[in-house]
Write an enzyme that holds these catalytic residues in place. Structure first.
Site, mmCIF file in Angstrom:
data_model
loop_
_atom_site.group_PDB
_atom_site.id
_atom_site.type_symbol
_atom_site.label_atom_id
_atom_site.label_comp_id
_atom_site.label_asym_id
_atom_site.label_seq_id
_atom_site.Cartn_x
_atom_site.Cartn_y
_atom_site.Cartn_z
ATOM 1 N N LYS A 1 43.190 38.952 27.640
ATOM 2 C CA LYS A 1 42.273 38.288 28.570
ATOM 3 C C LYS A 1 40.887 38.282 27.920
ATOM 4 C CE LYS A 1 40.744 38.468 33.426
ATOM 5 N NZ LYS A 1 40.895 39.142 34.720
ATOM 6 N N SER B 1 42.070 36.541 38.853
ATOM 7 C CA SER B 1 41.338 35.915 37.763
ATOM 8 C C SER B 1 42.087 35.918 36.425
ATOM 9 C CB SER B 1 40.003 36.632 37.561
ATOM 10 O OG SER B 1 40.202 37.951 37.086
ATOM 11 N N SER C 1 43.400 40.765 40.627
ATOM 12 C CA SER C 1 43.366 39.793 39.526
ATOM 13 C C SER C 1 44.521 39.862 38.528
ATOM 14 C CB SER C 1 42.046 39.918 38.763
ATOM 15 O OG SER C 1 41.022 39.258 39.464
#
Lengths: 483, 112
Positions: free
Chosen positions: A76, A151, A175
């Site tokens: 990420k 997210s 997330s």
């Protein structure tokens, strides 16, 4: 190879059926085919991958490799990666090159994992649909007109579409779990403090935790074991011994006590409720005992979370002032103009909204009414969980009130925040939790949330693995991504 | 202001700054050697590079407790916290100072 588990891939590497380079190429080609369509990556990292491939092959050839050596992964884009852009999905950090590796990146590099790319995400990890990324929304592999969740939406889409077997993610209020559920994969957020936060760009420091997205609980266990551990560079790091989370996977879950929150189940839509009840029934078939538990304060969790998280973000994001790094406006007329325009231009709408909400909640005169009150609610929720875990080993609950929704379906921010209703309570309590795929509604994946008591990751992974030994939902692949 | 000066009491507060003799900084392992060459004693943390985290210098805690005992503090906190004072200024790379407002290590005030 693309959808095989780490154990099988690793065996193929160690028995020389396939080289690290060949394995890498399979995924790199997949990325060339599908990454643009899904918009799940921000930057690819071919040079780093090339160095790591050579190092990993050398480890395998000299019989020093571990089960993770040579396994490709995507990070990420809020984990700092040395000499590589770390954008956080923001215009503010579009050209920011991290001068160091995050501890979790270091830990995974140490065993020879191969970094393919940096995954798309909601800007500064703020969002539940990945529509808040400066680099555009991620598309859900199950339906390209729908969101991937957020997210860690890029990470979830990467794994769901077979562009990498593993992706790292971070979870502040859901997330990892929510995008894992919406994309039909497995994701785990460990207990607060298990994984070091050093090198993870901070959103809400008291909640942020790194974790793993993968195809199965077993794969999550291998990667999480290597990722976690005490780190002196993070003062909130848990001072506990390193643990092999794969050790208990095979244990029977007979007589394991699984807590059910009736109120949450009754609030679900008919389709999701039916699938969730089926999954819970399956746990019972495997020998688990169901116990109803209550979390009387949990209905206040979303309100408390959307005070605490913005408050912390408003302070954490004040370093992005356009002076030392990050976006800087053109021709500032004075210092104040430099601050105001750099931040106005560099941050997206949702980030600015949260900075303003947080600044207000922390301001003199409002602190007691908002931040302090939210902290009290947080403590009560943690106490609710303590009471519940006096009766049960884990809690099984929904992840999200709905399946993946259409782009632009939630323009009102508060309706978007309600997406997090089942994920923020365990975040506020700092508990380990995960999402596993359990079925489909309207041809879209549904997840089940498993919540454990503090530091009980191995219990979560055990029950998730036993469920996955007996079901096939985690092996499902969206149409068009099989080959 | 009233012309009657007896209605007013003068109270003077002192803000005293003291630099502790520690080998490294308050929240970073970087050296504090006097006269070292410019920019040789700064780490990613002080430059507020994203993802870096502060680690409290244990020696500072010991000095704070010693100071507290020396000035006869009634309370040496068993639990202490740091607070952030947020404001934008060029000499404050993080956009906040780390201070102690609500739960300081040494508190001279009698407990409520």
């Amino acid at each position: 190879m693309k959808f095989k588990g780490i154990k099988q891939i690793s065996q193929a590497l160690h028995s020389k059926d396939i080289s690290v380079q060949e394995l890498h190429d399979i995924y790199a080609n997949r990325q060339k085919q599908s990454a643009k369509q899904l918009n799940c990556l921000i930057n690819r990292t071919p040079q780093l991958a090339q160095q790591q491939i050579v190092a990993a092959q050398a480890l395998i050839d000299s019989h020093q490799g571990s089960i993770l050596t040579g396994i490709p992964l995507v990070h990420k884009d809020l984990f700092c990666t040395k000499d590589i852009n770390t954008t956080c999905g923001s215009r503010m950090l579009e050209n920011f090159v991290a001068p160091y590796d995050a501890t979790i990146v270091d830990n995974l590099n140490a065993v020879g994992m191969v970094t393919l790319a940096k995954a798309n995400m909601d800007e500064f990890a703020m969002g539940s649909s990945n529509e808040n990324s400066y680099f555009g929304a991620v598309k859900n592999p199950w339906d390209l007109s729908r969101v991937s969740g957020g997210s860690s939406g890029g990470s979830a889409a990467v794994v769901a579409a077979g562009l990498a077997p593993i992706a790292t993610g971070s979870d502040t209020g859901g997330s990892i779990r929510q995008p894992a559920a919406l994309c039909g994969i497995t994701g785990i957020k460990p207990s607060y403090g298990r994984a070091s936060r050093y090198g993870m760009v901070a959103f809400a420091s008291s909640l942020d935790q790194a974790g793993v997205l993968a195809r199965s609980a077993e794969d999550c266990a291998y990667v999480l074991s290597q990722m976690c551990g005490y780190d002196a560079k993070d003062s909130t790091s848990a001072q506990v011994d390193k643990e092999d989370f794969s050790q208990n996977l095979q244990q029977s879950i007979k007589r394991m006590k699984v807590g059910i929150i009736r109120e949450w189940m009754d609030g679900l839509s008919a389709g999701i409720k039916a699938v969730t009840e089926q999954a819970i029934q399956k746990l019972q078939d495997l020998g688990a005992e169901l116990v109803e538990v209550e979390l009387p304060t949990a209905h206040l969790a979303v309100s408390a979370y959307y005070v605490i998280a913005p408050a912390e973000c408003s302070s954490n994001l004040s370093r992005f002032d356009g002076i030392r790094y990050g976006h800087q406006c053109q021709n500032p007329k004075d210092l104040n103009d430099l601050y105001v325009r750099s931040r106005t231009e560099g941050f997206g709408e949702e980030v600015k909204r949260r900075i303003m909400v947080g600044t207000w909640a922390l301001s003199t005169g409002f602190y007691d009414a908002y931040y302090l009150k939210a902290q009290k609610i947080r403590r009560l929720i943690a106490e609710d969980f303590n009471q519940a875990f006096a009766q049960v080993d884990i809690i099984a609950a929904p992840v999200s009130p709905e399946v993946a929704f259409k782009f632009n379906a939630k323009k009102d921010p508060v309706s978007m925040y309600q997406e997090d209703i089942y994920t923020v309570p365990s975040s506020l309590a700092g508990l380990p939790c995960m999402s596993i795929p359990i079925g489909m509604v309207d041809n879209l994946p549904v997840g089940l949330q498993l919540i454990g008591h503090n530091l009980q990751e191995s219990v979560l992974l055990n029950i998730a693995h036993q469920y996955q030994q007996d079901t096939n939902w985690h092996s499902q692949v969206a149409e068009g991504y099989h080959e | 202001m009233s012309s009657n000066k007896t209605q007013w009491e003068t109270v003077i507060g002192l803000e005293i700054h003291a630099q502790l003799k520690t080998a490294s900084k308050l929240f970073a392992g970087t050296n504090t050697t006097y006269g070292a060459s410019p920019n040789s004693q700064v780490s990613l943390l002080e430059a507020a590079v994203p993802g870096t985290l502060p680690v409290f210098n244990e020696k500072v805690l010991r000095y704070a407790i010693r100071f507290g005992l020396a000035v006869g503090a009634k309370v040496i906190a068993k639990e202490s916290r740091f607070d952030r004072k947020n404001y934008f200024y060029p000499d404050s790379p993080k956009g906040y100072q780390i201070t102690q407002l609500h739960h300081p290590i040494v508190n001279m005030a009698p407990s409520p």
